[in-house]
Design an enzyme around this catalytic site. Sequence first.
Site, mmCIF file in Angstrom:
data_model
loop_
_atom_site.group_PDB
_atom_site.id
_atom_site.type_symbol
_atom_site.label_atom_id
_atom_site.label_comp_id
_atom_site.label_asym_id
_atom_site.label_seq_id
_atom_site.Cartn_x
_atom_site.Cartn_y
_atom_site.Cartn_z
ATOM 1 C CB THR A 29 -0.327 -0.101 0.885
ATOM 2 O OG1 THR A 29 -2.223 -0.885 0.992
ATOM 3 C CG2 THR A 29 -1.501 1.354 1.611
ATOM 4 N N GLY A 188 -6.393 -12.176 0.483
ATOM 5 C CA GLY A 188 -6.859 -13.404 1.087
ATOM 6 C C GLY A 188 -6.207 -13.516 2.326
ATOM 7 C CG HIS A 190 -2.374 -9.659 5.663
ATOM 8 N ND1 HIS A 190 -1.565 -9.365 5.099
ATOM 9 C CD2 HIS A 190 -1.630 -10.840 5.709
ATOM 10 C CE1 HIS A 190 -0.437 -9.315 4.583
ATOM 11 N NE2 HIS A 190 -0.500 -10.826 5.102
ATOM 12 C CE1 TYR A 192 -7.195 -4.625 6.107
ATOM 13 C CE2 TYR A 192 -4.911 -5.804 5.610
ATOM 14 C CZ TYR A 192 -5.392 -4.701 5.908
ATOM 15 O OH TYR A 192 -5.247 -4.073 6.136
ATOM 16 N NE ARG A 240 0.413 -11.209 0.538
ATOM 17 C CZ ARG A 240 1.308 -10.512 1.024
ATOM 18 N NH1 ARG A 240 1.568 -9.743 1.633
ATOM 19 N NH2 ARG A 240 2.108 -10.942 0.419
HETATM 20 C C1 LIG Z 1 4.680 -0.496 3.421
HETATM 21 C C2 LIG Z 1 3.781 -1.755 3.074
HETATM 22 C C3 LIG Z 1 2.774 -1.383 2.677
HETATM 23 C C4 LIG Z 1 2.000 -3.356 2.598
HETATM 24 N N1 LIG Z 1 0.943 -3.319 2.019
HETATM 25 C C5 LIG Z 1 0.157 -4.742 1.804
HETATM 26 C C6 LIG Z 1 -0.848 -4.486 1.036
HETATM 27 O O1 LIG Z 1 -1.695 -3.513 0.326
HETATM 28 N N2 LIG Z 1 -1.259 -5.946 1.090
HETATM 29 C C7 LIG Z 1 -0.907 -6.946 1.472
HETATM 30 O O2 LIG Z 1 -1.302 -8.144 1.418
HETATM 31 N N3 LIG Z 1 0.698 -6.555 1.935
HETATM 32 C C8 LIG Z 1 1.599 -5.828 1.916
HETATM 33 N N4 LIG Z 1 1.713 -5.604 2.923
HETATM 34 C C9 LIG Z 1 2.450 -6.770 3.422
HETATM 35 C C10 LIG Z 1 3.688 -7.026 2.107
HETATM 36 O O3 LIG Z 1 4.109 -7.822 1.177
HETATM 37 C C11 LIG Z 1 5.192 -8.097 2.541
HETATM 38 O O4 LIG Z 1 4.022 -9.448 2.735
HETATM 39 C C12 LIG Z 1 5.311 -8.063 4.228
HETATM 40 O O5 LIG Z 1 5.578 -6.875 4.139
HETATM 41 C C13 LIG Z 1 6.076 -8.786 4.234
HETATM 42 O O6 LIG Z 1 7.521 -8.771 2.898
HETATM 43 P P1 LIG Z 1 8.749 -8.544 3.988
HETATM 44 O O7 LIG Z 1 9.357 -9.062 4.953
HETATM 45 O O8 LIG Z 1 9.613 -8.734 2.081
HETATM 46 O O9 LIG Z 1 8.443 -6.817 3.449
HETATM 47 C C14 LIG Z 1 2.964 -4.026 2.839
HETATM 48 C C15 LIG Z 1 4.196 -4.184 3.288
HETATM 49 C C16 LIG Z 1 4.829 -2.413 4.162
HETATM 50 C C17 LIG Z 1 6.103 -2.450 4.116
#
Ligand SMILES: Cc1cc2nc3c(=O)[nH]c(=O)nc-3n(C[C@H](O)[C@H](O)[C@H](O)COP(=O)(O)O)c2cc1C
Length: 381
Positions: A29, A188, A190, A192, A240
């Site tokens: 996001t 799907g 977290h 939500y 997801r």
């Molecule tokens: C700023 C930010 C926004 C995120 N927004 C979403 C989102 O819109 N949808 C989603 O499924 N996960 C979202 N996530 C989770 C990421 O897709 C990811 O699953 C999570 O950061 C773990 O991966 P990483 O350890 O590589 O960062 C977001 C993560 C961050 C850091």
Amino acid sequence: MRHDLDPLFAPFRCGSLTLANRFVMSPMTRNFSPNGVPVPGVADYYARRAHMGLVITEGVGPDHPAALGDGTTGGPALPVLHGDAALASWRTVVDAVHAAGGKIAPQLWHMGPIRLAGTGPHPDAPSLSPSGLWGPFDRAMVPPDYLAAVMAPGQPMTDDDISAVIAGYARSAANAHALGFDAIALHGGHGYLLDSFLWAETNQRTDQWGGDLLRRTGLAREVVRAIRQVIPAEKPIIYRLSQWKLQDYGAALAQTPEELGLIAGALADAGVDIFDVSTRHFDAPAFAGSDMGLAGWVGKLTGKPVMTVGGIGFDKDLASSFVEPTTTFDNLEEVSRRFAAGEFDLVAIGRAALMDADWIGKARRGEPFNPFDMSAYGRLE
Ligand SMILES: Cc1cc2nc3c(=O)[nH]c(=O)nc-3n(C[C@H](O)[C@H](O)[C@H](O)COP(=O)(O)O)c2cc1C
């Protein structure tokens, strides 16, 4: 060059989707879409990451009044996938990613119980949840003032609410298909909306949308089926799935591999082609008795391609990085080892890809990564 990573740079195919390599930009996001319309810089932002096999966009609201509002990662500038202005802007994003040689899928995201009532493009629309419950919280990834405001009990969704949500997903998926998106991704996890139906703590319904594990997958299955009706059979639907919830970072949807198999198997039967398995640590054993991560289990239980994600490139997981110093960390050797063992097909990169548009290029060349920087969340680079 790090030749140990070569297998991760091999192409991948699923239906009509062909990817140049196994890396995926995880949905993140960004709040750069006032009135639901991505600003012009969004196209360049995604195009800079088009050398990753697949870009999954930030969460995008399906065409339903209660889909979006203030949330934990975003507020007033979240994108939608309906209306001329938003669709015109998304077309420039899709075209830019394609011109750069990449592939892109939108992530459809209905916030359900996590949406703060009275906010978003339709503040009068009540927030929706299966039973009017927010669920128990423990280590909630939500600030205390937000938590206090968002967890007020509401009304269980009516059958009409459910039909309207399903139809909204289908309309937005049809729009995405018409714009040339290469696959449709569904949020799907977290906690939500779709996940709140899967989770027994938030779904206490006794009608056809609640009950045992299988029945609780009903809304997600109907959304997948409705989307399949409006996109070609060969265009993949990516789903997801997560154990963790915004309400409880330690929650477990499935206590056993059998339970996980029931949920994921039902979704696969409904038409999910690829599972995006969201974990805090990609390499954390999902169940006792095996070191296999959750993605590996979903792949083994469904036979479908799976994507892993969580903690690649950093020494701290997502939630910890909000509150603790976080440094870059090269754990690609472990990614390669598990990939070679067949544990997953795709590797999603979240924060690392946000900090560093060329993270996978640097990984391959063995160059140092950009340091972790929370202020990057507020920039479109
Ligand atoms: C700023 C930010 C926004 C995120 N927004 C979403 C989102 O819109 N949808 C989603 O499924 N996960 C979202 N996530 C989770 C990421 O897709 C990811 O699953 C999570 O950061 C773990 O991966 P990483 O350890 O590589 O960062 C977001 C993560 C961050 C850091």
